[in-house]
Design a protein around this motif. Structure first.
Motif, PDB file in Angstrom:
ATOM      1  N   PRO A 122       0.814  -1.208   0.000  1.00 28.76           N
ATOM      2  CA  PRO A 122       0.000   0.000   0.000  1.00 28.76           C
ATOM      3  C   PRO A 122       0.847   1.257   0.000  1.00 28.76           C
ATOM      4  O   PRO A 122       0.363   2.319  -0.328  1.00 28.76           O
ATOM      5  CB  PRO A 122      -0.820  -0.115   1.282  1.00 28.76           C
ATOM      6  N   ALA A 126       0.663   5.542  -1.342  1.00 30.32           N
ATOM      7  CA  ALA A 126       0.702   6.615  -0.357  1.00 30.32           C
ATOM      8  C   ALA A 126       0.702   7.966  -1.045  1.00 30.32           C
ATOM      9  O   ALA A 126       1.135   8.092  -2.190  1.00 30.32           O
ATOM     10  CB  ALA A 126       1.938   6.479   0.514  1.00 30.32           C
ATOM     11  N   VAL A 142      -6.491   9.244   4.747  1.00 20.15           N
ATOM     12  CA  VAL A 142      -5.202   9.260   5.435  1.00 20.15           C
ATOM     13  C   VAL A 142      -4.787  10.695   5.732  1.00 20.15           C
ATOM     14  O   VAL A 142      -4.306  11.007   6.832  1.00 20.15           O
ATOM     15  CB  VAL A 142      -4.135   8.540   4.583  1.00 20.15           C
ATOM     16  N   GLN A 146      -4.077  12.618   9.225  1.00 16.04           N
ATOM     17  CA  GLN A 146      -2.893  13.394   9.580  1.00 16.04           C
ATOM     18  C   GLN A 146      -3.276  14.762  10.147  1.00 16.04           C
ATOM     19  O   GLN A 146      -2.466  15.386  10.834  1.00 16.04           O
ATOM     20  CB  GLN A 146      -2.012  13.566   8.333  1.00 16.04           C
ATOM     21  N   ARG A 176     -10.648   0.750   6.263  1.00 19.80           N
ATOM     22  CA  ARG A 176      -9.458   0.308   5.516  1.00 19.80           C
ATOM     23  C   ARG A 176      -8.237   0.242   6.428  1.00 19.80           C
ATOM     24  O   ARG A 176      -7.457  -0.720   6.381  1.00 19.80           O
ATOM     25  CB  ARG A 176      -9.209   1.280   4.367  1.00 19.80           C
ATOM     26  N   LEU A 179      -8.445  -2.783   8.616  1.00 22.07           N
ATOM     27  CA  LEU A 179      -8.152  -4.004   7.864  1.00 22.07           C
ATOM     28  C   LEU A 179      -6.659  -4.118   7.564  1.00 22.07           C
ATOM     29  O   LEU A 179      -6.126  -5.229   7.498  1.00 22.07           O
ATOM     30  CB  LEU A 179      -8.957  -4.014   6.558  1.00 22.07           C
ATOM     31  N   ARG A 180      -6.005  -2.992   7.384  1.00 23.06           N
ATOM     32  CA  ARG A 180      -4.553  -3.017   7.181  1.00 23.06           C
ATOM     33  C   ARG A 180      -3.818  -3.214   8.506  1.00 23.06           C
ATOM     34  O   ARG A 180      -2.602  -3.299   8.547  1.00 23.06           O
ATOM     35  CB  ARG A 180      -4.081  -1.703   6.551  1.00 23.06           C
ATOM     36  N   ARG A 181      -4.546  -3.197   9.592  1.00 20.80           N
ATOM     37  CA  ARG A 181      -3.983  -3.255  10.948  1.00 20.80           C
ATOM     38  C   ARG A 181      -3.064  -2.074  11.205  1.00 20.80           C
ATOM     39  O   ARG A 181      -2.088  -2.196  11.949  1.00 20.80           O
ATOM     40  CB  ARG A 181      -3.256  -4.577  11.190  1.00 20.80           C
ATOM     41  N   ASP A 182      -3.387  -0.972  10.588  1.00 20.42           N
ATOM     42  CA  ASP A 182      -2.689   0.283  10.863  1.00 20.42           C
ATOM     43  C   ASP A 182      -3.552   1.032  11.878  1.00 20.42           C
ATOM     44  O   ASP A 182      -4.289   1.968  11.541  1.00 20.42           O
ATOM     45  CB  ASP A 182      -2.519   1.073   9.567  1.00 20.42           C
ATOM     46  N   THR A 185      -3.428   4.972  12.414  1.00 23.49           N
ATOM     47  CA  THR A 185      -4.151   5.713  11.376  1.00 23.49           C
ATOM     48  C   THR A 185      -5.650   5.566  11.565  1.00 23.49           C
ATOM     49  O   THR A 185      -6.408   6.530  11.410  1.00 23.49           O
ATOM     50  CB  THR A 185      -3.725   5.214   9.985  1.00 23.49           C
ATOM     51  N   ARG A 188      -6.780   7.885  14.239  1.00 22.99           N
ATOM     52  CA  ARG A 188      -6.792   9.292  13.809  1.00 22.99           C
ATOM     53  C   ARG A 188      -8.026   9.598  12.973  1.00 22.99           C
ATOM     54  O   ARG A 188      -8.683  10.632  13.165  1.00 22.99           O
ATOM     55  CB  ARG A 188      -5.511   9.588  13.015  1.00 22.99           C
ATOM     56  N   ARG A 222       0.410   7.364  21.343  1.00 21.41           N
ATOM     57  CA  ARG A 222      -0.305   8.289  20.459  1.00 21.41           C
ATOM     58  C   ARG A 222      -1.700   7.747  20.144  1.00 21.41           C
ATOM     59  O   ARG A 222      -2.675   8.484  20.126  1.00 21.41           O
ATOM     60  CB  ARG A 222       0.503   8.479  19.176  1.00 21.41           C
TER      61      ARG A 222
END
Lengths: 239, 60
Positions: A122, A126, A142, A146, A176, A179-182, A185, A188, A222
């Motif tokens: 991914p 970006a 995204v 931020q 999303r 699902l990306r395990r981010d 993000t 946020r 964070r």
């Protein structure tokens, strides 16, 4: 609270930089809880701006300008605006100028090819500054993440207008990211959903169980801060 | 305040590092689970060869 952080730090420069990294969220205890804002806290924030001064002129929003300095300018503006409000400073006396523009979203209601595909990097999708359009909901969400320190009561601007105009894109972006395990993000972006829900806007994704999921997963201080602020926005935490 | 009495020098690299830290990009790599149908047989084998649940000892 902020001044105490600087006072106790072994490296004052790093402590003052950390204030800027946390940004407007440093004022969340004063906006969403009962913390008392002391003049020393204001002095610490002011000193952070003096040590790391923001640009005098605001950078152009993407795609005309680079995204990174523009994002930093918005975050600085949020912090300076809340500082001016908490200290009853004169209008226009903020330490950072207000940038222009907001993240641009096109085709908000059109799923674009199902998003990321399994096995692909991914990072290749970006946001970049190479002139490629980055206005689909993936990159837009995204970018809104931020700018999540702006998702606080007491702030208003084109970024907030953009968030209110596209709750579906925010919900897709948060999903999303999960699902990306981010999870940072996801937290946020979920802050914007929480702000919209707190304002009474109908959001297509219930932020309450999502925040619980993120809280249980963890992912660093964070993320914990973002989740705590979102829960405060939704009045899930009052103590 | 300590910082007010300490001379602080900022290098250009400090400013760059601060800007990078403030941007908070998304994770470069996705950790999403991928569909792996070939793993089904392996999982079934593990389930079959796994030991039984221990039973509570009697007489205590």
């Amino acid at each position: 609270m902020v001044a105490e952080h600087v006072e106790r730090a072994d490296d004052p420069k790093a402590a003052l930089a950390a204030i800027r990294v946390v940004g407007a969220d440093a004022f969340a205890p004063y906006l969403l809880a009962d913390a008392v804002f002391h003049p020393q806290d204001a002095a610490a924030v002011t000193q952070s701006f003096a040590l790391f001064p923001p640009p005098v002129t605001t950078p152009d929003p993407p795609p005309a300008g680079a995204a990174e300095p523009w994002l930093v300018a918005w975050r600085d503006w949020a912090m300076a605006t809340l500082l001016a409000r908490l200290t009853d400073a004169e209008p226009g006396g903020a330490l950072a100028p207000r940038p222009t523009g907001a993240p641009v979203l096109t085709e908000a209601d059109q799923p674009q090819g199902g998003g990321d595909t399994d096995g692909q990097d991914p990072g290749a999708d970006a946001p970049d500054d190479s002139g490629r359009t980055d206005t689909d909901w993936q990159r837009w969400s995204v970018r809104m993440g931020q700018l999540s320190p702006l998702a606080l009561p007491g702030l208003e601007g084109p970024v907030h207008t953009a968030a209110r105009a596209a709750p579906l894109a925010l919900a897709r972006g948060a999903t999303r990211a999960v699902l990306r395990r981010d999870f940072p993000t996801a937290a946020r972006i979920t802050r914007w959903l929480a702000l919209l829900a707190a304002e009474g806007t109908r959001v297509p994704l219930d932020p309450v169980p999502l925040l619980e999921h993120l809280r249980l997963h963890g992912g660093g201080p964070r993320l914990a801060l973002d989740v705590a602020i979102a829960r405060r926005l939704l009045a899930l935490e009052t103590a | 305040m300590l910082a007010q009495h300490t001379p602080l020098l900022v290098a250009p690299t400090d400013t760059t590092a601060l800007g990078t830290a403030m941007v908070e990009p998304e994770a470069v790599l996705s950790d999403a689970p991928t569909y792996a149908p070939e793993a089904a047989g392996f999982l079934l084998l593990l389930a079959l060869v796994s030991p039984k649940e221990p039973k509570e000892p009697k007489g205590k």
